[in-house]
Design a protein around this motif. Sequence first.
Motif, PDB file in Angstrom:
ATOM      1  N   VAL A  56      -7.498 -11.337   3.969  1.00 10.52           N
ATOM      2  CA  VAL A  56      -6.883 -11.711   2.689  1.00 10.52           C
ATOM      3  C   VAL A  56      -7.451 -13.035   2.190  1.00 10.52           C
ATOM      4  CG1 VAL A  56      -4.716 -12.412   1.587  1.00 10.52           C
ATOM      5  CG2 VAL A  56      -4.791 -10.365   3.003  1.00 10.52           C
ATOM      6  N   THR A  57      -7.688 -13.974   3.078  1.00 10.86           N
ATOM      7  CA  THR A  57      -8.269 -15.251   2.671  1.00 10.86           C
ATOM      8  C   THR A  57      -9.677 -15.049   2.134  1.00 10.86           C
ATOM      9  OG1 THR A  57      -6.944 -16.357   4.368  1.00 10.86           O
ATOM     10  CG2 THR A  57      -8.720 -17.633   3.376  1.00 10.86           C
ATOM     11  N   LEU A  58     -10.443 -14.190   2.762  1.00 14.72           N
ATOM     12  CA  LEU A  58     -11.782 -13.884   2.265  1.00 14.72           C
ATOM     13  C   LEU A  58     -11.707 -13.212   0.894  1.00 14.72           C
ATOM     14  CD1 LEU A  58     -13.343 -12.626   5.583  1.00 14.72           C
ATOM     15  CD2 LEU A  58     -14.112 -14.612   4.274  1.00 14.72           C
ATOM     16  N   ALA A  59     -10.757 -12.298   0.713  1.00 17.59           N
ATOM     17  CA  ALA A  59     -10.609 -11.605  -0.570  1.00 17.59           C
ATOM     18  C   ALA A  59     -10.143 -12.543  -1.673  1.00 17.59           C
ATOM     19  CB  ALA A  59      -9.636 -10.444  -0.428  1.00 17.59           C
ATOM     20  N   ALA A  60      -9.471 -13.631  -1.306  1.00 17.77           N
ATOM     21  CA  ALA A  60      -9.027 -14.602  -2.310  1.00 17.77           C
ATOM     22  C   ALA A  60     -10.212 -15.332  -2.935  1.00 17.77           C
ATOM     23  CB  ALA A  60      -8.046 -15.602  -1.698  1.00 17.77           C
ATOM     24  N   ASP A  61     -11.403 -15.152  -2.353  1.00 19.28           N
ATOM     25  CA  ASP A  61     -12.644 -15.712  -2.887  1.00 19.28           C
ATOM     26  C   ASP A  61     -12.483 -17.184  -3.231  1.00 19.28           C
ATOM     27  OD1 ASP A  61     -15.341 -15.441  -3.513  1.00 19.28           O
ATOM     28  OD2 ASP A  61     -14.912 -15.121  -5.635  1.00 19.28           O
ATOM     29  N   THR A  62     -11.911 -17.900  -2.302  1.00 17.98           N
ATOM     30  CA  THR A  62     -11.602 -19.306  -2.507  1.00 17.98           C
ATOM     31  C   THR A  62     -12.734 -20.189  -2.002  1.00 17.98           C
ATOM     32  OG1 THR A  62      -9.943 -20.987  -2.022  1.00 17.98           O
ATOM     33  CG2 THR A  62     -10.394 -19.414  -0.285  1.00 17.98           C
ATOM     34  N   GLU A  63     -12.735 -21.421  -2.446  1.00 22.75           N
ATOM     35  CA  GLU A  63     -13.677 -22.395  -1.905  1.00 22.75           C
ATOM     36  C   GLU A  63     -13.196 -22.785  -0.512  1.00 22.75           C
ATOM     37  OE1 GLU A  63     -13.072 -25.224  -4.985  1.00 22.75           O
ATOM     38  OE2 GLU A  63     -14.716 -24.445  -6.194  1.00 22.75           O
ATOM     39  N   LEU A  64     -14.107 -23.270   0.310  1.00 22.95           N
ATOM     40  CA  LEU A  64     -13.733 -23.608   1.687  1.00 22.95           C
ATOM     41  C   LEU A  64     -12.560 -24.588   1.741  1.00 22.95           C
ATOM     42  CD1 LEU A  64     -17.140 -23.947   3.563  1.00 22.95           C
ATOM     43  CD2 LEU A  64     -15.385 -22.212   3.897  1.00 22.95           C
ATOM     44  N   HIS A  65     -12.574 -25.592   0.870  1.00 23.99           N
ATOM     45  CA  HIS A  65     -11.521 -26.607   0.947  1.00 23.99           C
ATOM     46  C   HIS A  65     -10.156 -26.107   0.458  1.00 23.99           C
ATOM     47  CE1 HIS A  65     -12.769 -27.258  -3.255  1.00 23.99           C
ATOM     48  NE2 HIS A  65     -11.562 -27.770  -3.435  1.00 23.99           N
ATOM     49  N   THR A  66     -10.089 -24.928  -0.174  1.00 25.78           N
ATOM     50  CA  THR A  66      -8.800 -24.381  -0.612  1.00 25.78           C
ATOM     51  C   THR A  66      -8.400 -23.122   0.165  1.00 25.78           C
ATOM     52  OG1 THR A  66      -9.858 -23.116  -2.379  1.00 25.78           O
ATOM     53  CG2 THR A  66      -9.034 -25.318  -2.953  1.00 25.78           C
ATOM     54  N   ALA A  67      -9.156 -22.777   1.186  1.00 31.95           N
ATOM     55  CA  ALA A  67      -8.865 -21.569   1.968  1.00 31.95           C
ATOM     56  C   ALA A  67      -7.496 -21.643   2.640  1.00 31.95           C
ATOM     57  CB  ALA A  67      -9.951 -21.341   3.020  1.00 31.95           C
ATOM     58  N   VAL A  68      -7.153 -22.779   3.181  1.00 32.87           N
ATOM     59  CA  VAL A  68      -5.869 -22.936   3.867  1.00 32.87           C
ATOM     60  C   VAL A  68      -4.725 -22.753   2.877  1.00 32.87           C
ATOM     61  CG1 VAL A  68      -4.392 -24.575   5.085  1.00 32.87           C
ATOM     62  CG2 VAL A  68      -6.805 -24.353   5.719  1.00 32.87           C
ATOM     63  N   ALA A  69      -4.830 -23.364   1.708  1.00 27.39           N
ATOM     64  CA  ALA A  69      -3.786 -23.224   0.686  1.00 27.39           C
ATOM     65  C   ALA A  69      -3.666 -21.771   0.229  1.00 27.39           C
ATOM     66  CB  ALA A  69      -4.086 -24.130  -0.502  1.00 27.39           C
ATOM     67  N   ALA A  70      -4.795 -21.071   0.116  1.00 29.36           N
ATOM     68  CA  ALA A  70      -4.763 -19.670  -0.297  1.00 29.36           C
ATOM     69  C   ALA A  70      -4.010 -18.827   0.730  1.00 29.36           C
ATOM     70  CB  ALA A  70      -6.180 -19.138  -0.488  1.00 29.36           C
ATOM     71  N   LEU A  71      -4.278 -19.044   2.012  1.00 26.83           N
ATOM     72  CA  LEU A  71      -3.586 -18.278   3.044  1.00 26.83           C
ATOM     73  C   LEU A  71      -2.100 -18.620   3.084  1.00 26.83           C
ATOM     74  CD1 LEU A  71      -3.438 -16.256   5.312  1.00 26.83           C
ATOM     75  CD2 LEU A  71      -4.225 -18.037   6.888  1.00 26.83           C
ATOM     76  N   ARG A  72      -1.769 -19.875   2.980  1.00 28.68           N
ATOM     77  CA  ARG A  72      -0.349 -20.265   3.003  1.00 28.68           C
ATOM     78  C   ARG A  72       0.396 -19.671   1.811  1.00 28.68           C
ATOM     79  NH1 ARG A  72      -1.544 -26.062   5.429  1.00 28.68           N
ATOM     80  NH2 ARG A  72      -1.191 -25.531   7.605  1.00 28.68           N
ATOM     81  N   ALA A  73      -0.259 -19.610   0.659  1.00 27.28           N
ATOM     82  CA  ALA A  73       0.367 -18.999  -0.520  1.00 27.28           C
ATOM     83  C   ALA A  73       0.613 -17.513  -0.275  1.00 27.28           C
ATOM     84  CB  ALA A  73      -0.517 -19.202  -1.749  1.00 27.28           C
ATOM     85  N   TYR A  74      -0.358 -16.829   0.301  1.00 22.23           N
ATOM     86  CA  TYR A  74      -0.204 -15.410   0.617  1.00 22.23           C
ATOM     87  C   TYR A  74       0.944 -15.202   1.603  1.00 22.23           C
ATOM     88  CZ  TYR A  74      -1.134 -11.168   3.334  1.00 22.23           C
ATOM     89  OH  TYR A  74      -1.006  -9.990   4.024  1.00 22.23           O
ATOM     90  N   GLN A  75       1.020 -16.040   2.622  1.00 22.01           N
ATOM     91  CA  GLN A  75       2.038 -15.878   3.653  1.00 22.01           C
ATOM     92  C   GLN A  75       3.455 -16.078   3.118  1.00 22.01           C
ATOM     93  OE1 GLN A  75       0.508 -18.636   6.598  1.00 22.01           O
ATOM     94  NE2 GLN A  75      -0.437 -16.971   7.757  1.00 22.01           N
ATOM     95  N   THR A  76       3.596 -16.766   2.009  1.00 27.97           N
ATOM     96  CA  THR A  76       4.927 -17.003   1.440  1.00 27.97           C
ATOM     97  C   THR A  76       5.193 -16.174   0.189  1.00 27.97           C
ATOM     98  OG1 THR A  76       4.127 -18.900   0.175  1.00 27.97           O
ATOM     99  CG2 THR A  76       5.030 -19.354   2.366  1.00 27.97           C
ATOM    100  N   ALA A  77       4.247 -15.318  -0.202  1.00 24.09           N
ATOM    101  CA  ALA A  77       4.431 -14.495  -1.404  1.00 24.09           C
ATOM    102  C   ALA A  77       5.564 -13.493  -1.191  1.00 24.09           C
ATOM    103  CB  ALA A  77       3.131 -13.776  -1.757  1.00 24.09           C
ATOM    104  N   THR A  78       6.402 -13.364  -2.212  1.00 26.46           N
ATOM    105  CA  THR A  78       7.564 -12.483  -2.144  1.00 26.46           C
ATOM    106  C   THR A  78       7.469 -11.406  -3.226  1.00 26.46           C
ATOM    107  OG1 THR A  78       8.841 -13.904  -3.620  1.00 26.46           O
ATOM    108  CG2 THR A  78       9.025 -14.348  -1.246  1.00 26.46           C
ATOM    109  N   PRO A  79       8.244 -10.329  -3.084  1.00 22.48           N
ATOM    110  CA  PRO A  79       8.207  -9.277  -4.098  1.00 22.48           C
ATOM    111  C   PRO A  79       8.610  -9.834  -5.469  1.00 22.48           C
ATOM    112  CG  PRO A  79       9.496  -8.566  -2.189  1.00 22.48           C
ATOM    113  CD  PRO A  79       9.195 -10.015  -2.015  1.00 22.48           C
ATOM    114  N   GLY A  80       7.713  -9.730  -6.421  1.00 19.77           N
ATOM    115  CA  GLY A  80       8.004 -10.192  -7.776  1.00 19.77           C
ATOM    116  C   GLY A  80       8.228 -11.686  -7.901  1.00 19.77           C
TER     117      GLY A  80
END
Length: 176
Positions: A56-80
């Motif tokens: 999922v972090t790879l699919a977020a196509d994020t820059e290296l310095h924002t990869a951690v934030a991208a994963l943390r956002a995914y881990q806390t994403a809720t329905p709607g």
Amino acid sequence: MATLNNALDGIERHLEFPRSRSSGIARRLQESNLLPVGAPGVAPELNEDNVLDLIVTLAADTELHTAVAALRAYQTATPGGINLDGAPQSIPNAPIAVAVLIEDARAGVAEARKSQVAVSCNWRAVAIHKPDGSVSRFSQPGAHCAHWQSNGHHKSITLNVAAIADALDDIFGKVD
């Protein structure tokens, strides 16, 4: 459990994320204790959830310095984008919903294998598209999934669930 190298090879083979990119993202996630690091002379061992987080972090196509934030956002994403404080535990967040879908696909459920997971690259959201046309959207609590969360164009990467399931089967062995 699988070694990080085996996971990176399987991801490249089935999902076509270049190994050079995957190893850089994995290193960032390890530095933030979001992926195992192993020990001196011992390769890091990942479980299926670790590999899904990496994908999922790879699919977020994020820059290296924002990869951690991208994963943390995914881990806390809720329905709607709803707030799940005080909600029943039976309401899945994005990682649980994706993991259950992948588990079904690995078990051979045709509908699950035909599904797709779209990972937003600009506003940290995930959408699960089923073959019947239904869509389950997950975003940050408080964010409205039906409205653009950024100016400009929306960019997302869509992954075939069958390809993710095949990658996990390759990395961890077939599920019976």
